[in-house]
Scaffold this motif. Structure first.
Motif, mmCIF file in Angstrom:
data_model
loop_
_atom_site.group_PDB
_atom_site.id
_atom_site.type_symbol
_atom_site.label_atom_id
_atom_site.label_comp_id
_atom_site.label_asym_id
_atom_site.label_seq_id
_atom_site.Cartn_x
_atom_site.Cartn_y
_atom_site.Cartn_z
ATOM 1 N N LEU A 1 0.821 -1.212 0.000
ATOM 2 C CA LEU A 1 0.000 0.000 0.000
ATOM 3 C C LEU A 1 0.857 1.265 0.000
ATOM 4 O O LEU A 1 0.529 2.247 -0.680
ATOM 5 N N LEU A 2 1.950 1.267 0.750
ATOM 6 C CA LEU A 2 2.849 2.417 0.748
ATOM 7 C C LEU A 2 3.485 2.625 -0.627
ATOM 8 O O LEU A 2 3.588 3.761 -1.105
ATOM 9 N N LEU A 3 3.880 1.540 -1.261
ATOM 10 C CA LEU A 3 4.459 1.647 -2.591
ATOM 11 C C LEU A 3 3.432 2.168 -3.592
ATOM 12 O O LEU A 3 3.738 3.039 -4.416
ATOM 13 N N ALA A 4 2.208 1.678 -3.500
ATOM 14 C CA ALA A 4 1.142 2.164 -4.378
ATOM 15 C C ALA A 4 0.858 3.640 -4.114
ATOM 16 O O ALA A 4 0.605 4.408 -5.045
ATOM 17 N N ALA A 5 0.915 4.064 -2.845
ATOM 18 C CA ALA A 5 0.679 5.473 -2.523
ATOM 19 C C ALA A 5 1.790 6.354 -3.088
ATOM 20 O O ALA A 5 1.520 7.436 -3.638
ATOM 21 N N VAL A 6 3.027 5.910 -2.992
ATOM 22 C CA VAL A 6 4.146 6.689 -3.544
ATOM 23 C C VAL A 6 4.003 6.805 -5.052
ATOM 24 O O VAL A 6 4.208 7.872 -5.637
ATOM 25 N N TRP A 7 3.660 5.697 -5.721
ATOM 26 C CA TRP A 7 3.454 5.737 -7.168
ATOM 27 C C TRP A 7 2.301 6.678 -7.530
ATOM 28 O O TRP A 7 2.377 7.410 -8.511
ATOM 29 N N GLY A 8 1.240 6.645 -6.748
ATOM 30 C CA GLY A 8 0.100 7.519 -7.013
ATOM 31 C C GLY A 8 0.449 8.983 -6.860
ATOM 32 O O GLY A 8 0.062 9.821 -7.676
ATOM 33 N N VAL A 9 1.180 9.330 -5.798
ATOM 34 C CA VAL A 9 1.588 10.716 -5.585
ATOM 35 C C VAL A 9 2.522 11.162 -6.709
ATOM 36 O O VAL A 9 2.405 12.280 -7.229
ATOM 37 N N ARG A 10 3.404 10.297 -7.122
ATOM 38 C CA ARG A 10 4.335 10.624 -8.207
ATOM 39 C C ARG A 10 3.585 10.843 -9.519
ATOM 40 O O ARG A 10 3.880 11.774 -10.274
ATOM 41 N N TYR A 11 2.613 9.994 -9.786
ATOM 42 C CA TYR A 11 1.800 10.139 -11.003
ATOM 43 C C TYR A 11 0.987 11.437 -10.955
ATOM 44 O O TYR A 11 0.914 12.169 -11.941
ATOM 45 N N ALA A 12 0.393 11.712 -9.794
ATOM 46 C CA ALA A 12 -0.406 12.937 -9.662
ATOM 47 C C ALA A 12 0.470 14.176 -9.816
ATOM 48 O O ALA A 12 0.056 15.154 -10.457
ATOM 49 N N TRP A 13 1.670 14.163 -9.257
ATOM 50 C CA TRP A 13 2.563 15.307 -9.389
ATOM 51 C C TRP A 13 2.970 15.503 -10.854
ATOM 52 O O TRP A 13 3.085 16.626 -11.336
ATOM 53 N N GLY A 14 3.181 14.414 -11.561
ATOM 54 C CA GLY A 14 3.493 14.512 -12.979
ATOM 55 C C GLY A 14 2.335 15.085 -13.775
ATOM 56 O O GLY A 14 2.534 15.861 -14.714
ATOM 57 N N ARG A 15 1.104 14.731 -13.416
ATOM 58 C CA ARG A 15 -0.070 15.281 -14.104
ATOM 59 C C ARG A 15 -0.246 16.771 -13.797
ATOM 60 O O ARG A 15 -0.615 17.542 -14.662
ATOM 61 N N VAL A 16 0.023 17.168 -12.553
ATOM 62 C CA VAL A 16 -0.137 18.567 -12.163
ATOM 63 C C VAL A 16 0.904 19.441 -12.862
ATOM 64 O O VAL A 16 0.584 20.522 -13.368
ATOM 65 N N THR A 17 2.151 18.977 -12.900
ATOM 66 C CA THR A 17 3.212 19.781 -13.500
ATOM 67 C C THR A 17 3.275 19.630 -15.012
ATOM 68 O O THR A 17 3.949 20.414 -15.676
ATOM 69 N N GLY A 18 2.621 18.631 -15.568
ATOM 70 C CA GLY A 18 2.621 18.427 -17.011
ATOM 71 C C GLY A 18 3.857 17.731 -17.542
ATOM 72 O O GLY A 18 4.072 17.660 -18.746
ATOM 73 N N LYS A 19 4.681 17.200 -16.664
ATOM 74 C CA LYS A 19 5.884 16.495 -17.094
ATOM 75 C C LYS A 19 5.564 15.012 -17.254
ATOM 76 O O LYS A 19 4.745 14.458 -16.507
ATOM 77 N N PRO A 20 6.216 14.338 -18.189
ATOM 78 C CA PRO A 20 5.967 12.901 -18.335
ATOM 79 C C PRO A 20 6.538 12.132 -17.147
ATOM 80 O O PRO A 20 7.590 12.481 -16.612
ATOM 81 N N VAL A 21 5.832 11.117 -16.748
ATOM 82 C CA VAL A 21 6.267 10.292 -15.628
ATOM 83 C C VAL A 21 7.008 9.092 -16.202
ATOM 84 O O VAL A 21 6.424 8.273 -16.905
#
Length: 109
Positions: free
Chosen positions: A25-45
């Motif tokens: 669950l922690l790994l999934a949460a880190v991946w989710g936060v990383r994906y969301a940050w990439g979507r917010v900033t517009g950079k490719p993940v």
């Protein structure tokens, strides 16, 4: 006594399974936060992968085996002292120079 041992092993198994679930669950949460940050900033993940290519090690050794190694200074000095070629310690001449072999006729059985 046997029953208590089984209960303890069951509890240890449950603790281990719960710790694996929390880690996932922690790994999934880190991946989710990383994906969301990439979507917010517009950079490719970019995915998390190995930072090196394991094939490069095999390629390096395969290519080094194909290329002849340069002789070291010690090889050059010792070859010159023996009066041999620097490129190879064994100098092969043409096949016509062989004098210690006599050709024999082939016998048919």
């Amino acid at each position: 006594m046997n029953f208590i041992l089984r209960v303890i092993l069951l509890l240890l198994g449950l603790v281990f399974a719960a710790s694996l679930a929390v880690a996932a669950l922690l790994l999934a949460a880190v991946w989710g936060v990383r994906y969301a940050w990439g979507r917010v900033t517009g950079k490719p993940v970019t995915p998390w992968v190995m930072r090196f290519n394991p094939r490069s090690g095999f390629d390096r050794f395969r290519h080094s085996a194909q290329q002849p190694a340069e002789p070291t200074a010690a090889d050059v000095v010792s070859a010159r002292a023996r009066g041999e070629s620097v490129r190879s310690p064994v100098v092969l001449g043409p096949a016509d120079d062989v004098t210690d072999v006599r050709a024999r006729p082939v016998r048919g059985d």
